[in-house]
Write a protein that holds these residues in place. Structure first.
Motif, PDB file in Angstrom:
ATOM      1  N   THR A  28       0.656  -1.467   0.221  1.00  0.00           N
ATOM      2  CA  THR A  28      -0.482  -0.055   0.216  1.00  0.00           C
ATOM      3  C   THR A  28       0.623   1.361  -0.267  1.00  0.00           C
ATOM      4  N   ILE A  29       2.208   1.026   0.643  1.00  0.00           N
ATOM      5  CA  ILE A  29       2.972   2.447   1.000  1.00  0.00           C
ATOM      6  C   ILE A  29       3.731   2.304  -0.756  1.00  0.00           C
ATOM      7  N   VAL A  80       4.385   9.057   5.252  1.00  0.00           N
ATOM      8  CA  VAL A  80       3.601   8.200   3.760  1.00  0.00           C
ATOM      9  C   VAL A  80       2.286   7.553   3.708  1.00  0.00           C
ATOM     10  N   GLU A  82      -0.005  11.224   2.359  1.00  0.00           N
ATOM     11  CA  GLU A  82      -0.245  10.310   0.606  1.00  0.00           C
ATOM     12  C   GLU A  82      -1.747   9.770   1.131  1.00  0.00           C
ATOM     13  N   GLN A 139      -5.190  10.344  -0.410  1.00  0.00           N
ATOM     14  CA  GLN A 139      -5.545  10.061  -1.158  1.00  0.00           C
ATOM     15  C   GLN A 139      -7.583   9.604  -0.902  1.00  0.00           C
ATOM     16  N   LEU A 177       0.980   4.198  -2.705  1.00  0.00           N
ATOM     17  CA  LEU A 177       0.657   5.707  -2.678  1.00  0.00           C
ATOM     18  C   LEU A 177       2.167   6.694  -3.308  1.00  0.00           C
ATOM     19  N   LEU A 178       3.154   6.109  -3.262  1.00  0.00           N
ATOM     20  CA  LEU A 178       3.958   6.891  -3.114  1.00  0.00           C
ATOM     21  C   LEU A 178       3.790   6.959  -5.025  1.00  0.00           C
ATOM     22  N   SER A 207      -2.954   1.664  -8.009  1.00  0.00           N
ATOM     23  CA  SER A 207      -4.439   1.400  -7.949  1.00  0.00           C
ATOM     24  C   SER A 207      -5.286   2.944  -7.573  1.00  0.00           C
ATOM     25  N   TYR A 208      -4.372   3.998  -7.496  1.00  0.00           N
ATOM     26  CA  TYR A 208      -4.959   5.354  -7.550  1.00  0.00           C
ATOM     27  C   TYR A 208      -4.985   6.282  -8.718  1.00  0.00           C
ATOM     28  N   GLU A 209      -5.485   7.703  -8.386  1.00  0.00           N
ATOM     29  CA  GLU A 209      -5.275   8.007  -9.788  1.00  0.00           C
ATOM     30  C   GLU A 209      -4.080   9.092  -9.460  1.00  0.00           C
ATOM     31  N   ALA A 217       1.592   6.288  -6.749  1.00  0.00           N
ATOM     32  CA  ALA A 217       0.340   7.974  -7.507  1.00  0.00           C
ATOM     33  C   ALA A 217       0.547   8.415  -7.103  1.00  0.00           C
ATOM     34  N   ASN A 218       1.879   9.135  -6.170  1.00  0.00           N
ATOM     35  CA  ASN A 218       2.364  10.081  -6.516  1.00  0.00           C
ATOM     36  C   ASN A 218       3.261  10.900  -7.742  1.00  0.00           C
TER      37      ASN A 218
END
Lengths: 258, 620
Positions: free
Chosen positions: A90-91, B483, B487, B491, A94-95, A118-120, A97-98
């Motif tokens: 997940t981390i 994080v 983040e 989200q 998230l990273l 999984s994110y925009e 995604a950015n």
């Protein structure tokens, strides 16, 4: 010395040393992004999380960042449970995604079966993962020319007021330590530009090649007690000079022997 | 006067009390944040202006004074006349002359300013003495004991109210260990939200070998809608100082700070005045009250960051560093400010200490529940009739606070949920209203006690929009260091926004649930760990509402603009009110004829719905 258990194996460690160091010494692979041996641990990236428990905790367990957790007698550690896999995945998700264009992150995410976020995705992401390695190394050097600015998702690493950082000496430590290669600089002829600040590069007296910035040289001469003329020549010329000196010595030794 | 021996305090107290008792009538003007916004400073000035020209027996200028927040903010500005406790509400500057002439001169009441309580049949009756008003009747004030009663700038008021007697008792008859034992026995738990046993914290700090120990007070109250600490800092600053000095004695500290958030300038002024005057009178500084105890307090001002309410971030901020939390595997009580053992307690906790010392641990422990003893202050806000500051024994039900004290939802709408514990707290629905309010029960129900903010929501509140709002606060206030919080919450907020726009799928909801779990286990500090709570708790109790947004693309509460339309039904009397209210001229119609909303122009602001008196505006 204390005894701790890592993934079922009893391991000896020095009390107070950080758990991550012990785990890695055991040859267990744990991903990290903000950890660097030259720096005090910070716990920003959270990838090194492990599960800990103790016999007397009666089944209760908790998740801690191993880079910051001092070992203590009787600790029972698991480094690769399915929940930890999920946390790390997940981390990275998230990273990613950015910073969808970061090859470092893409490669790490692949290892967790993640081919895309999984994110925009933020297509304008600059690959900075806010690990603070750059600001921490700058602090170690005693300069603190850059720092984290603003809060939350708006946070950026920047010099004071976004202007040329007065304390920067153009040493490039920040750029070299960055795990995702975000910090850029240019060297043109004898001018280095980093953080929008321009630095004079010392030209080698012998070959004319650019060496390090004058500010950095002065810093090293002052802090490390190097001789003033040390930076007059570049490393290559120094090597040639040394080789010539050595050669001369050998020739002399031969002469003496004959 | 400097109190250089314990005996001197009693004599000074007698003097202060005598002076107050000589005032036959007292006029208390509330200068709490709510009343001040209503112009109560002008009211106080007006009293002084008129009374300085006009002599009235029994009323001296000194007896007309400002106080901190009296609590009943919804009825402010408040003026209270003692000893009768006459409670004048919604007072304006223009009323002052009448109050002076009628009440102070003739001893009669100004009827129109009295508080009106609604009867069952819709009529109402006036209540004179505020003690009889339901809002006050069910409260028990310990930490707020002096707030609204004394002038925070006069140390003599605090002394007359029994101030510094607990300190005198501590210094004259208790050892540091006895103080810690009393606090431990009282069962007092940290009022800042964590609920950590205060006595245990003090005991740990006292035990650590160190040349320096710090006693810090956390006044960085940042939860939206919470103002308990603010009112104590503004209204009774000495009670905090007294609690801190007692703590300093117990743990062996010589130095401390009160960390006050940037947004509370009046708290800074009043605390600084209190510190100066306590120092002048020998309660702070070298040889406190003539004993060996030396302790001094400085104020550290925050820079407007919510995260600085977190202990390790607060300590960094006090030390002049960037206010970011650190991992607390070594607790701050062991290695806190400047890496020295540090006790950090909240404003309300410290304000409670003197009472525990004076009344005894058993007395305190007899109030509240077994594991959450004593009382807790709450700020009641949102869609509730009686907004304000209340303090109740732990263990009373949410229903009692919201309905008996708070008077229920505004405009008699239907109650829907209450949000407790600040932005990272949770929302509890109607069927949880009979839960006793204490640390453990609220946590078990998926919310938390937090510092004591309580926001009431009615049936016109969309729970998805609420979750989105609070997540938005947290996204802004996350420090951005780790994080999952930086983040992850970002989200989560984005996905929540997607739901409110009717663009989310059930996969998105699953993704959010997974993400929430990781954020709460993997974040570095409490802000991140509790960050997903607004989403998790609303999903737990209002999943249907989420599904309506996702599956049916509808917002049942009629809030999410992308999912609703406004229409006028045949109840319309053609009164033109909505036409006047519409800011974009989307409504057309003539007098006494059915009005129509042009959907292309409508911005779904809800103004027509608010002004319509005939339920003629449908939201679907």
């Amino acid at each position: 010395m204390v005894n701790i258990t890592i993934n079922g194996k009893v391991v000896r460690a020095t009390e107070g040393e950080m758990l991550l160091d012990v785990i890695r010494r055991e040859g267990i692979n744990i991903p990290t992004l903000c950890q660097h041996d030259a720096l005090e641990p910070a716990g920003n990236c959270r990838l090194c999380m492990v599960e800990i428990t103790r016999t007397e905790w009666d089944g209760w367990k908790k998740y801690v960042t191993s880079c910051l957790y001092p070992v203590e007698e009787g600790l029972i550690v698991s480094t690769h449970t399915s929940e930890l896999h999920e946390i790390r995945k997940t981390i990275l998700d998230l990273l990613l995604a950015n910073s969808p264009h970061s090859d470092v992150l893409q490669k790490m995410a692949e290892e967790y079966g993640l081919h895309k976020t999984s994110y925009e995705p933020n297509l304008e992401g600059d690959n900075c993962i806010m690990c603070y390695a750059c600001t921490r190394i700058c602090e170690v050097l005693g300069k603190s020319a850059i720092s984290p600015v603003m809060r939350g998702h708006e946070k950026v690493i920047a010099p004071p007021f976004g202007e040329e950082p007065p304390d920067c000496i153009g040493c490039l430590a920040c750029a070299h330590i960055c795990p995702t290669n975000v910090i850029t600089w240019t060297d043109e002829n004898l001018t280095r530009t980093i953080w929008k600040k321009k630095f004079e590069l010392i030209a080698c007296e012998k070959c004319g090649k650019a060496t390090i910035s004058r500010d950095f040289a002065e810093y090293l001469i002052e802090k490390r007690g190097l001789p003033k003329e040390y930076f007059n020549t570049c490393d290559d010329c120094k090597r040639v000079e040394l080789a010539q000196k050595m050669g001369a010595l050998v020739d002399k030794a031969k002469e003496v022997a004959l | 006067m400097r109190i250089d021996s314990i005996d001197k305090l009693a004599a000074w107290r007698d003097e202060c009390r005598k002076r107050l008792d000589s005032q036959k009538k007292k006029v208390l003007v509330c200068l709490g944040p709510g009343c001040l916004a209503g112009g109560s400073d002008k009211i106080l000035e007006e009293f002084h202006e008129i009374l300085s020209k006009k002599k009235i027996t029994d009323v001296t200028l000194e007896a007309v004074k400002k106080t901190g927040c009296h609590g009943f903010c919804a009825q402010g500005p408040l003026v209270i006349i003692e000893p009768e406790g006459i409670f004048y509400t919604k007072v304006k500057k223009a009323h002052v002359k009448e109050i002076i002439e009628t009440t102070l001169e003739k001893g009669e009441l100004v009827e129109k300013l009295l508080y009106k309580e609604r009867n069952g049949d819709g009529t109402d009756h006036a209540i004179v003495d505020y003690h009889d008003i339901p809002f006050y009747k069910y409260q028990k004030r310990i930490s707020l004991r002096n707030v609204g009663q004394i002038d925070p700038d006069r140390i003599t008021d605090y002394i007359a109210a029994g101030g510094y007697s607990a300190l005198a008792k501590t210094l004259s008859s208790m050892t540091p260990q006895e103080v810690i034992d009393q606090i431990t026995k009282s069962g007092l738990r940290g009022r800042g939200g964590g609920g950590f046993p205060t006595g245990r914290k003090w005991a740990t700090c006292a035990k650590i070998e160190s040349d320096i120990r710090y006693v810090l007070c956390n006044g960085d109250e940042g939860d939206p809608g919470a103002f308990m600490d603010r009112c104590i800092m503004e209204g009774d600053p000495h009670s905090i100082l007294e609690g801190m000095i007692i703590c300093a004695y117990a743990v062996g500290s010589r130095e401390g700070y009160i960390y006050v958030r940037e947004e509370y300038p009046l708290a800074v002024i009043n605390l600084q005045n209190a510190i100066d005057s306590a120092r002048e009178h020998g309660f702070l500084g070298e040889n406190i009250m003539g004993t060996d105890l030396c302790y001094d307090i400085k104020i550290a001002r925050g820079g407007g960051a919510f995260v600085c309410g977190e202990s390790s971030a607060l300590m960094k901020s006090v030390a002049g560093e960037v206010g970011e939390p650190r991992a607390k595997y070594v607790r701050s009580v062991v290695k806190g400010l400047h890496d020295k053992p540090t006790v950090l307690n909240n404003v309300e906790t410290f304000a409670t200490i003197p009472v525990i010392i004076n009344e005894g641990a058993d007395w305190f422990a007899s109030i509240g529940t077994e594991k959450s003893t004593g009382t807790k202050a709450f700020s009641l806000a949102g869609k509730v009739k009686n907004t304000g500051l209340v303090e109740v024994p732990m263990g009373v039900t949410l229903r009692k606070i919201i309905f008996d004290i708070g008077g229920g939802a505004l405009k008699d709408r239907k109650f829907k949920a209450v949000q407790t514990g600040g932005p990272s707290g949770g929302c509890l629905p109607e069927d949880k209203l009979d839960l006793p309010v204490d640390f453990d029960t609220l946590t078990k129900a998926g919310s938390m006690m937090g510092s004591g903010g309580m926001i009431v929501m009615d049936d016109r509140t969309c729970m998805v929009a609420v979750a989105r709002y609070f997540l938005g606060v947290l996204v802004k206030e996350s420090c951005g260091k780790c994080v999952p919080c930086r983040e992850g919450l970002y989200q989560l907020h984005k996905l929540c926004t997607k739901i409110t726009k009717g663009k989310a799928t059930e996969d998105d909801l699953n993704l959010m649930e997974n993400l929430s779990r990781v954020i709460s286990v993997a974040s570095l500090c409490g802000l991140g760990q509790s960050g997903p709570n607004p989403f998790v708790s609303t999903l737990r109790y209002f999943r249907d509402e989420y599904m309506a947004h996702i599956r049916d693309k509808k917002c049942p509460a009629g809030v999410c603009r992308e999912l609703i339309t406004f229409n006028i039904n045949d109840q319309c009397t053609g009164c033109l009110a909505c036409i006047a209210a519409c800011p974009v001229e989307a409504i057309t119609g003539e007098k006494k004829k059915l009005h129509v909303i042009n959907q292309d122009l409508c911005t779904k602001c809800g103004s027509c719905y608010e002004v319509c008196n005939f339920d003629a505006v449908d939201i679907k």
